[in-house]
Design an enzyme around this catalytic site. Structure first.
Site, PDB file in Angstrom:
ATOM      1  N   LYS A 212       0.852  -1.193   0.000  1.00 11.89           N
ATOM      2  CA  LYS A 212       0.000   0.000   0.000  1.00 11.89           C
ATOM      3  C   LYS A 212       0.885   1.240   0.000  1.00 11.89           C
ATOM      4  CE  LYS A 212      -1.770   2.903   2.801  1.00 11.89           C
ATOM      5  NZ  LYS A 212      -1.913   4.099   1.980  1.00 11.89           N
ATOM      6  N   GLU A 288      10.347   1.383  10.198  1.00 14.35           N
ATOM      7  CA  GLU A 288      11.294   2.482   9.936  1.00 14.35           C
ATOM      8  C   GLU A 288      10.517   3.749  10.200  1.00 14.35           C
ATOM      9  OE1 GLU A 288      14.344   2.149   9.267  1.00 14.35           O
ATOM     10  OE2 GLU A 288      14.519   0.096   8.534  1.00 14.35           O
ATOM     11  N   CYS A 322      13.767  11.195   5.833  1.00 17.45           N
ATOM     12  CA  CYS A 322      13.687  10.684   7.202  1.00 17.45           C
ATOM     13  C   CYS A 322      14.971  10.919   7.982  1.00 17.45           C
ATOM     14  CB  CYS A 322      13.325   9.212   7.191  1.00 17.45           C
ATOM     15  SG  CYS A 322      14.332   8.271   6.077  1.00 17.45           S
ATOM     16  N   GLU A 419       9.943  16.583  14.847  1.00 15.47           N
ATOM     17  CA  GLU A 419      10.417  16.485  13.460  1.00 15.47           C
ATOM     18  C   GLU A 419       9.583  17.426  12.585  1.00 15.47           C
ATOM     19  OE1 GLU A 419       9.231  12.726  11.714  1.00 15.47           O
ATOM     20  OE2 GLU A 419      10.973  12.701  10.393  1.00 15.47           O
TER      21      GLU A 419
HETATM   22  P1  TAP Z   1       2.352   8.086   8.176  1.00 11.20           P
HETATM   23  O1  TAP Z   1       1.247   9.030   8.337  1.00 11.20           O
HETATM   24  O2  TAP Z   1       2.782   7.283   9.323  1.00 11.20           O
HETATM   25  O3  TAP Z   1       1.962   7.154   6.945  1.00 11.20           O
HETATM   26  C1  TAP Z   1       2.801   6.143   6.459  1.00 11.20           C
HETATM   27  C2  TAP Z   1       1.973   5.106   5.730  1.00 11.20           C
HETATM   28  O4  TAP Z   1       1.110   4.460   6.664  1.00 11.20           O
HETATM   29  C3  TAP Z   1       1.055   5.670   4.655  1.00 11.20           C
HETATM   30  O5  TAP Z   1       0.976   4.769   3.585  1.00 11.20           O
HETATM   31  C4  TAP Z   1      -0.267   5.761   5.384  1.00 11.20           C
HETATM   32  O6  TAP Z   1      -1.380   5.765   4.529  1.00 11.20           O
HETATM   33  C5  TAP Z   1      -0.222   4.495   6.207  1.00 11.20           C
HETATM   34  N1  TAP Z   1      -1.122   4.481   7.363  1.00 11.20           N
HETATM   35  C6  TAP Z   1      -1.711   5.519   8.003  1.00 11.20           C
HETATM   36  N2  TAP Z   1      -2.463   5.076   9.027  1.00 11.20           N
HETATM   37  C7  TAP Z   1      -2.372   3.728   9.044  1.00 11.20           C
HETATM   38  C8  TAP Z   1      -2.914   2.703   9.868  1.00 11.20           C
HETATM   39  N3  TAP Z   1      -3.703   2.974  10.898  1.00 11.20           N
HETATM   40  N4  TAP Z   1      -2.605   1.425   9.590  1.00 11.20           N
HETATM   41  C9  TAP Z   1      -1.786   1.115   8.570  1.00 11.20           C
HETATM   42  N5  TAP Z   1      -1.249   2.046   7.753  1.00 11.20           N
HETATM   43  C10 TAP Z   1      -1.513   3.338   7.992  1.00 11.20           C
HETATM   44  O7  TAP Z   1       3.674   8.835   7.711  1.00 11.20           O
HETATM   45  P2  TAP Z   1       3.822   9.866   6.526  1.00 11.20           P
HETATM   46  O8  TAP Z   1       3.252  11.149   6.982  1.00 11.20           O
HETATM   47  O9  TAP Z   1       3.361   9.287   5.256  1.00 11.20           O
HETATM   48  O10 TAP Z   1       5.398   9.962   6.414  1.00 11.20           O
HETATM   49  C11 TAP Z   1       6.144  10.783   7.206  1.00 11.20           C
HETATM   50  C12 TAP Z   1       6.846  10.021   8.306  1.00 11.20           C
HETATM   51  O11 TAP Z   1       7.559   8.905   7.793  1.00 11.20           O
HETATM   52  C13 TAP Z   1       7.896  10.848   9.002  1.00 11.20           C
HETATM   53  O12 TAP Z   1       7.791  10.704  10.386  1.00 11.20           O
HETATM   54  C14 TAP Z   1       9.210  10.269   8.519  1.00 11.20           C
HETATM   55  O13 TAP Z   1      10.286  10.437   9.377  1.00 11.20           O
HETATM   56  C15 TAP Z   1       8.872   8.847   8.328  1.00 11.20           C
HETATM   57  N6  TAP Z   1       9.797   8.224   7.411  1.00 11.20           N
HETATM   58  C16 TAP Z   1      10.711   7.364   7.903  1.00 11.20           C
HETATM   59  C17 TAP Z   1      11.613   6.775   7.058  1.00 11.20           C
HETATM   60  C18 TAP Z   1      12.592   5.822   7.628  1.00 11.20           C
HETATM   61  S1  TAP Z   1      13.393   4.920   6.600  1.00 11.20           S
HETATM   62  N7  TAP Z   1      12.771   5.692   8.900  1.00 11.20           N
HETATM   63  C19 TAP Z   1      11.591   7.028   5.696  1.00 11.20           C
HETATM   64  C20 TAP Z   1      10.658   7.909   5.221  1.00 11.20           C
HETATM   65  C21 TAP Z   1       9.753   8.498   6.098  1.00 11.20           C
HETATM   66  P3  TAP Z   1      -2.011   7.168   4.015  1.00 11.20           P
HETATM   67  O14 TAP Z   1      -1.072   7.690   3.038  1.00 11.20           O
HETATM   68  O15 TAP Z   1      -3.287   6.803   3.415  1.00 11.20           O
HETATM   69  O16 TAP Z   1      -2.148   8.021   5.250  1.00 11.20           O
END
Ligand code: TAP
Length: 517
Positions: A212, A288, A322, A419
């Site tokens: 997904k 991650e 990230c 962050e």
């Molecule tokens: P999230 O809001 O956590 O979303 C990540 C993924 O999870 C999306 O595909 C999201 O879908 C899905 N998701 C949301 N709620 C869920 C649930 N209840 N159950 C299962 N899946 C769910 O993060 P984001 O805003 O997309 O990304 C930013 C964050 O990612 C930052 O904190 C960043 O640091 C972190 N990040 C970490 C890394 C590594 S390698 N550590 C790399 C990149 C990013 P939707 O898109 O539909 O909400």
């Protein structure tokens, strides 16, 4: 052959594979870009069972690119069942590991052949600067597929000298087996790269997958699905479902037939995912998560290099990174001059159309994220930060926010802990000789994804690198990740590695077999 507006695209592939879909055709970046906009389940592009759709938007123009199916629980179920069937009964399981490697290598080659299209899609869907997308978003994705294709036939167990059941003897061996159906959930900052980091290791290990992508950036995953058909990856091995995380993401993490979840995203959602994996069927999980990575600049550093690298550490991919350095600690004796140089460097970043070859800084990924950044800076200022440059939305069409530098971030400032995930540099100072104190402050975060240190003193950097609580530490560089080196966090930045040999462990289970003779 391909032709615009044809419903069926017959594409070259193993044994005359055809892939059928209703392409979106866009004239952009001096090319005619054709790509699928439907989900990919059991080898076919399809709509949602409910017929519901949502839009995906180009952040540079704020215009809708196309609609995407909003998957239902039924669709997730269908995808999981297809993956289960492919795992239990399909060609994937029967194929030799070497042949599996060939398929993954073919996929990497196809991604290379289509890299301009993939980078253009990443640019229009995620606001990635095209030149960077070619090199990093797509380039590193290709590298990771190549890297793991080579691992397929090198996954092996051990022979272990156990105590024999005298007078008989024993032979004890371990076998490394795939886990089964794996659910992968990824964020929007590097859509294709996050998919690739996880899926390449997952498939190299012999699993099947339901992925997904983030709701706001689904397009490269769907183009990737098309290429996977051409590479001859068997039906059902790769499934891509599109829609909201809180709905279908949760169906996936709860699913009784899914045995492992690989998740990249926020710490908050990571905890929800882990709980869901535990409650449903004690799934294996790797996370991650977020970061607030400290970067320490000592006065004996190569300052010119440190200025450039510090800006890169924060502003790379418009801060949607990230491992972005979330807190910069600068030694007091060089602080003012260093900040001045950082501002000069930040002001050289050319902000503009991400497809323009001279652009260095593109639009933020989506509107809600831009709004959060605006609030972030305001709150940091209320807590005492000084704005050295940037800080306000750019006055132009598109979701642009300039490289921003905030100084005077005290330890109790909101921006010292949270962050931003955007191009916001948060600067604090420290006493030149007080290594203990700067280490204490650098480590006083619940995150532990990455950290960095600049100094010419070898024993100092070794000591600091040893003491920093982070999964990745950069010394006199930053941002230097590689597909062969394990990557992942400590503390609430999660656990389980992506990339490198260690990533395979996340997608394998070890079976011990003991013989008596
Ligand atoms: P999230 O809001 O956590 O979303 C990540 C993924 O999870 C999306 O595909 C999201 O879908 C899905 N998701 C949301 N709620 C869920 C649930 N209840 N159950 C299962 N899946 C769910 O993060 P984001 O805003 O997309 O990304 C930013 C964050 O990612 C930052 O904190 C960043 O640091 C972190 N990040 C970490 C890394 C590594 S390698 N550590 C790399 C990149 C990013 P939707 O898109 O539909 O909400």
């Amino acid at each position: 052959s391909d032709c615009i507006n044809s419903v069926i695209r017959k594409l070259r592939g193993d044994s005359g594979v055809t892939v059928e879909y209703d392409p979106i055709v866009v004239e952009v970046n001096k090319m005619t870009l054709k790509f699928p906009h439907q989900m990919f389940i059991d080898g076919k592009f399809c709509n949602s069972s409910t017929g519901k759709t949502h839009e995906t938007v180009n952040p540079a123009t704020e215009k809708v690119i196309c609609t995407i199916p909003t998957a239902s629980s039924d669709d997730v179920n269908r995808a999981v069942k297809a993956a289960k069937k492919a795992f239990d009964k399909g060609e994937w399981r029967l194929m030799s590991a070497r042949d599996r490697g060939k398929k993954l290598l073919r996929l990497a080659e196809l991604m290379e052949e289509h890299k301009e299209e993939l980078a253009t899609l990443e640019s229009i869907d995620a606001g990635a600067v095209y030149t960077l997308a070619l090199k990093t978003h797509v380039g590193m994705s290709i590298d990771v597929w190549r890297y793991f294709s080579g691992w397929c036939d090198k996954i092996q167990g051990k022979t272990i000298p156990i105590a024999p059941a005298r007078p008989n003897k024993n032979l004890c061996i371990t076998v490394r087996e795939p886990i089964g159906v794996v659910g992968l959930i990824t964020p929007w900052n590097y859509p294709l790269m996050m998919l690739s980091w996880k899926m390449a290791a997952c498939l190299a290990a012999g699993n099947t997958v339901v992925h997904k992508p983030a709701q706001v950036t689904p397009l490269t995953a769907l183009k990737f699905a098309e290429l996977s058909v051409l590479a001859g990856i068997p039906q059902g091995v790769i499934n891509i479902i599109t829609g909201s995380g809180s709905q279908i993401g949760e169906v996936l993490t709860n699913h009784p037939l899914v045995r492992k979840i690989g998740f990249t995203g926020s710490t908050e959602i990571g905890a929800v995912v882990m709980a869901s994996c535990a409650k449903s069927n004690v799934k294996k999980v790797s996370l991650e998560l977020g970061g607030k990575s400290p970067l320490i600049i000592f006065p004996d550093a190569d300052l010119e290099k440190a200025v450039k690298q510090t800006c890169g550490a924060v502003f790379f991919n418009k801060g949607e990174n990230c491992i972005a350095a979330g807190r910069i600690f600068i030694a007091k004796s060089i602080h003012d001059n260093f900040v001045k140089k950082l501002v000069q460097e930040a002001e050289t970043y050319v902000i503009g159309d991400p497809l323009d070859r001279s652009t260095a800084h593109g639009p933020q990924n989506h509107k809600a994220h831009l709004d959060k950044l605006i609030d972030y800076v305001q709150q940091a200022v209320r807590d005492g930060a000084k704005v050295e440059c940037g800080g306000k939305r750019c006055d132009r069409t598109g979701l642009f926010f300039p490289p921003t530098i905030l100084s005077n971030i005290e330890d109790d400032n909101f921006a010292a802990k949270e962050e931003s995930f955007g191009p916001v540099m948060c600067i604090s100072s420290f006493d030149d000789d007080d290594i203990e104190d700067v280490l204490r402050r650098a480590n006083s975060t619940e995150f532990g994804l990455a950290a960095g240190v600049f100094s010419r003193d070898v024993s100092k950097v070794l000591k600091v690198a040893e003491r920093l609580q982070a999964g990745t530490v950069f010394v006199n560089t930053y941002q230097k990740t590689d597909v062969a080196a394990p990557f992942g966090g400590f503390k609430q930045s999660g656990f389980g590695k992506d990339m490198g040999e260690e990533a395979l462990n996340e997608y394998l289970q070890t079976k011990t077999i003991t013989f008596e003779y």
